[in-house]
Design a protein around this motif. Structure first.
Motif, short mmCIF file in Angstrom:
data_model
loop_
_atom_site.label_atom_id
_atom_site.label_comp_id
_atom_site.label_asym_id
_atom_site.label_seq_id
_atom_site.Cartn_x
_atom_site.Cartn_y
_atom_site.Cartn_z
N GLN A 65 -78.38 6.36 -5.89
CA GLN A 65 -78.34 6.43 -7.18
C GLN A 65 -76.72 5.92 -7.76
O GLN A 65 -76.01 6.56 -7.27
CB GLN A 65 -78.64 7.78 -7.56
CG GLN A 65 -80.14 8.11 -7.25
CD GLN A 65 -80.93 7.08 -7.89
OE1 GLN A 65 -81.10 7.15 -9.08
NE2 GLN A 65 -81.79 7.03 -6.94
N GLU A 66 -76.64 4.90 -8.12
CA GLU A 66 -75.31 4.28 -8.31
C GLU A 66 -74.51 5.35 -9.22
O GLU A 66 -73.24 5.44 -8.85
CB GLU A 66 -75.38 3.08 -8.99
CG GLU A 66 -74.26 2.30 -9.35
CD GLU A 66 -74.08 0.73 -9.46
OE1 GLU A 66 -73.22 0.20 -9.53
OE2 GLU A 66 -75.31 0.29 -10.04
N GLN A 67 -75.02 5.88 -10.43
CA GLN A 67 -74.24 6.66 -10.93
C GLN A 67 -73.78 7.91 -10.42
O GLN A 67 -72.80 8.42 -10.64
CB GLN A 67 -75.03 7.06 -12.38
CG GLN A 67 -74.31 7.91 -13.27
CD GLN A 67 -73.08 6.94 -13.95
OE1 GLN A 67 -73.08 5.79 -14.27
NE2 GLN A 67 -71.88 7.64 -13.96
N GLN A 68 -74.52 8.54 -9.23
CA GLN A 68 -74.14 9.65 -8.78
C GLN A 68 -72.82 9.13 -7.60
O GLN A 68 -71.89 10.12 -7.64
CB GLN A 68 -75.21 10.16 -7.89
CG GLN A 68 -76.49 10.82 -8.67
CD GLN A 68 -77.43 11.67 -8.10
OE1 GLN A 68 -76.87 11.97 -6.83
NE2 GLN A 68 -78.70 11.65 -8.28
N VAL A 69 -72.89 8.08 -7.37
CA VAL A 69 -71.82 7.45 -6.41
C VAL A 69 -70.74 7.46 -7.22
O VAL A 69 -69.50 7.90 -7.08
CB VAL A 69 -72.21 6.18 -5.65
CG1 VAL A 69 -70.90 5.80 -4.93
CG2 VAL A 69 -73.29 6.49 -4.60
N VAL A 70 -70.84 6.73 -8.65
CA VAL A 70 -69.34 6.60 -9.47
C VAL A 70 -69.09 7.88 -9.74
O VAL A 70 -67.72 8.36 -9.79
CB VAL A 70 -70.18 5.71 -10.73
CG1 VAL A 70 -69.16 6.03 -11.98
CG2 VAL A 70 -70.52 4.52 -10.55
N ASP A 71 -69.80 8.80 -10.11
CA ASP A 71 -69.54 10.33 -10.36
C ASP A 71 -68.87 10.92 -9.29
O ASP A 71 -67.75 11.81 -9.41
CB ASP A 71 -70.56 11.07 -10.95
CG ASP A 71 -71.31 10.53 -12.22
OD1 ASP A 71 -70.52 9.88 -12.85
OD2 ASP A 71 -72.57 11.19 -12.52
N ALA A 72 -69.06 10.95 -8.02
CA ALA A 72 -68.56 11.40 -6.78
C ALA A 72 -67.08 10.86 -6.74
O ALA A 72 -66.29 11.48 -6.40
CB ALA A 72 -69.46 11.21 -5.70
N ILE A 73 -66.82 9.48 -6.88
CA ILE A 73 -65.66 8.99 -6.86
C ILE A 73 -64.71 9.48 -8.00
O ILE A 73 -63.62 9.88 -7.79
CB ILE A 73 -65.71 7.41 -6.63
CG1 ILE A 73 -66.34 7.05 -5.23
CG2 ILE A 73 -64.22 6.84 -6.83
CD1 ILE A 73 -66.72 5.60 -5.20
N ALA A 74 -65.35 9.60 -9.13
CA ALA A 74 -64.68 10.06 -10.13
C ALA A 74 -64.25 11.55 -10.18
O ALA A 74 -63.04 11.86 -10.50
CB ALA A 74 -65.39 9.77 -11.77
N THR A 75 -65.17 12.28 -9.67
CA THR A 75 -65.00 13.70 -9.42
C THR A 75 -63.68 13.91 -8.27
O THR A 75 -62.59 14.80 -8.68
CB THR A 75 -66.04 14.32 -9.08
OG1 THR A 75 -66.97 14.54 -9.87
CG2 THR A 75 -65.73 16.00 -8.68
N THR A 76 -63.62 12.94 -7.53
CA THR A 76 -62.85 12.94 -6.36
C THR A 76 -61.09 12.83 -6.94
O THR A 76 -60.45 13.52 -6.66
CB THR A 76 -63.03 11.97 -5.25
OG1 THR A 76 -64.20 12.43 -4.46
CG2 THR A 76 -61.95 12.27 -4.07
N ILE A 77 -61.27 11.79 -7.71
CA ILE A 77 -59.94 11.50 -8.41
C ILE A 77 -59.48 12.30 -9.49
O ILE A 77 -58.34 12.62 -9.50
CB ILE A 77 -60.18 10.04 -8.95
CG1 ILE A 77 -60.17 8.92 -7.67
CG2 ILE A 77 -58.66 9.69 -9.69
CD1 ILE A 77 -60.67 7.70 -7.98
N GLN A 78 -60.35 12.92 -10.23
CA GLN A 78 -60.10 13.88 -11.16
C GLN A 78 -59.45 15.18 -10.49
O GLN A 78 -58.53 15.77 -10.89
CB GLN A 78 -61.14 14.27 -12.13
CG GLN A 78 -61.49 13.10 -13.12
CD GLN A 78 -63.19 13.05 -13.69
OE1 GLN A 78 -63.70 14.20 -13.49
NE2 GLN A 78 -63.41 12.24 -14.35
N GLN A 79 -60.20 15.39 -9.65
CA GLN A 79 -59.95 16.88 -8.85
C GLN A 79 -58.30 16.83 -8.16
O GLN A 79 -57.79 17.73 -7.99
CB GLN A 79 -60.95 17.40 -7.96
CG GLN A 79 -62.25 17.72 -8.80
CD GLN A 79 -62.64 19.16 -8.60
OE1 GLN A 79 -61.92 20.00 -7.93
NE2 GLN A 79 -63.76 19.41 -9.23
N PHE A 80 -58.17 15.61 -7.60
CA PHE A 80 -57.13 15.46 -6.33
C PHE A 80 -56.27 14.39 -6.58
O PHE A 80 -55.31 14.24 -5.70
CB PHE A 80 -57.71 15.49 -4.90
CG PHE A 80 -58.98 16.81 -4.68
CD1 PHE A 80 -58.30 17.82 -4.24
CD2 PHE A 80 -60.12 16.47 -4.69
CE1 PHE A 80 -59.03 19.09 -4.22
CE2 PHE A 80 -60.90 17.59 -4.26
CZ PHE A 80 -60.45 18.97 -4.03
#
Length: 253
Positions: A65-80
């Motif tokens: 699911q492309e959006q879930q991958v997009v969200d995972a990368i965004a979450t990683t950058i937002q958090q760390f």
């Protein structure tokens, strides 16, 4: 520590090779975002990391699911704050003669094993370029190099991962992105055990597999994690587009 304060995102990190890579990266100082479609499994890996004093963050991700991958990368950058290493590791196998392989089987294998790698790379590269560089590791297989009965569709997906990795590494090397592949042989994981269990005599199937490996044993997940650590670290600064085979010598026979 070879990955001190590096932020990594690993897919399929709830078990097997992915979990071993997550633990190895954390032991070398990395912050590890543990992505798996099974959140409970990802949280177990997070717990193991935290028990040794590392930093892990579990998230549920379906790599098809492309959006879930997009969200995972965004979450990683937002958090760390950044993404230094992406390991596209999530994968499955389906063992059938090609005459019995359904379109649904084919699509599922390609969606997870190859499209998931495409989504990860597509969306990790822009922030890596913006921050000045990064590392991408894709899990291919020894079966991207040699064939094996009943694995035809699986071989096609992993061959695709390898070709994709090589081309992508050329495309982005000048932008400071190192992209490489690991080609594991038979590794003692739940997926391999499930494959053995499909045989009429699982024990005999395992013995036959071990006999096909020159070093005389199945690989351990950490055997692959150590290769991933090398590729993620500055030790591999001049390694681009490589396919590192870690199979105990099996493909040399």
């Amino acid at each position: 520590m070879r990955l001190k304060d590096k932020v990594s995102l690993i897919t399929g990190a709830g078990s097997g090779i992915g979990q071993a890579v997550a633990l190895r990266f954390a032991s070398e100082g990395a912050i590890v975002v543990i992505a798996d479609r099974n959140l409970e499994a990802a949280e177990k890996t997070q717990y193991l990391i935290e028990q040794t004093g590392g930093t892990g963050h579990a998230i549920a991700v379906d790599v098809t699911q492309e959006q879930q991958v997009v969200d995972a990368i965004a979450t990683t950058i937002q958090q760390f704050g950044r993404l230094d290493v992406l390991h596209n590791n999530a994968g499955i196998s389906i063992l059938k003669p090609i005459t019995e392989t359904t379109e649904a089987d084919w699509d599922l294998l390609f969606n997870i094993n190859l499209k998931g790698v495409f989504f990860g790379c597509k969306h990790a590269i822009p922030p890596m370029v913006q921050q000045g560089g990064g590392v991408i590791i894709n899990t291919a297989s020894e079966l991207a190099i040699v064939g094996q009965s009943l694995y035809t569709a699986y071989c096609a997906t992993k061959g695709g991962v390898l070709a994709f990795t090589r081309a992508l590494s050329v495309e982005w090397a000048a932008k400071g992105i190192r992209i490489n592949a690991i080609c594991p042989g038979p590794i003692q994981t739940p997926m391999l055990q499930a494959e053995f269990n499909l045989a009429s005599n699982p024990t005999a199937e395992e013995v036959a597999t071990i006999q096909s490996i020159p070093v005389g044993r199945l690989g351990a997940p950490d055997d692959i994690a150590r290769v991933a650590l090398f590729l993620a670290s500055d030790d591999a600064v001049f390694v681009h587009g490589a396919a590192i085979v870690a199979d105990g010598g099996r493909t040399t026979l």
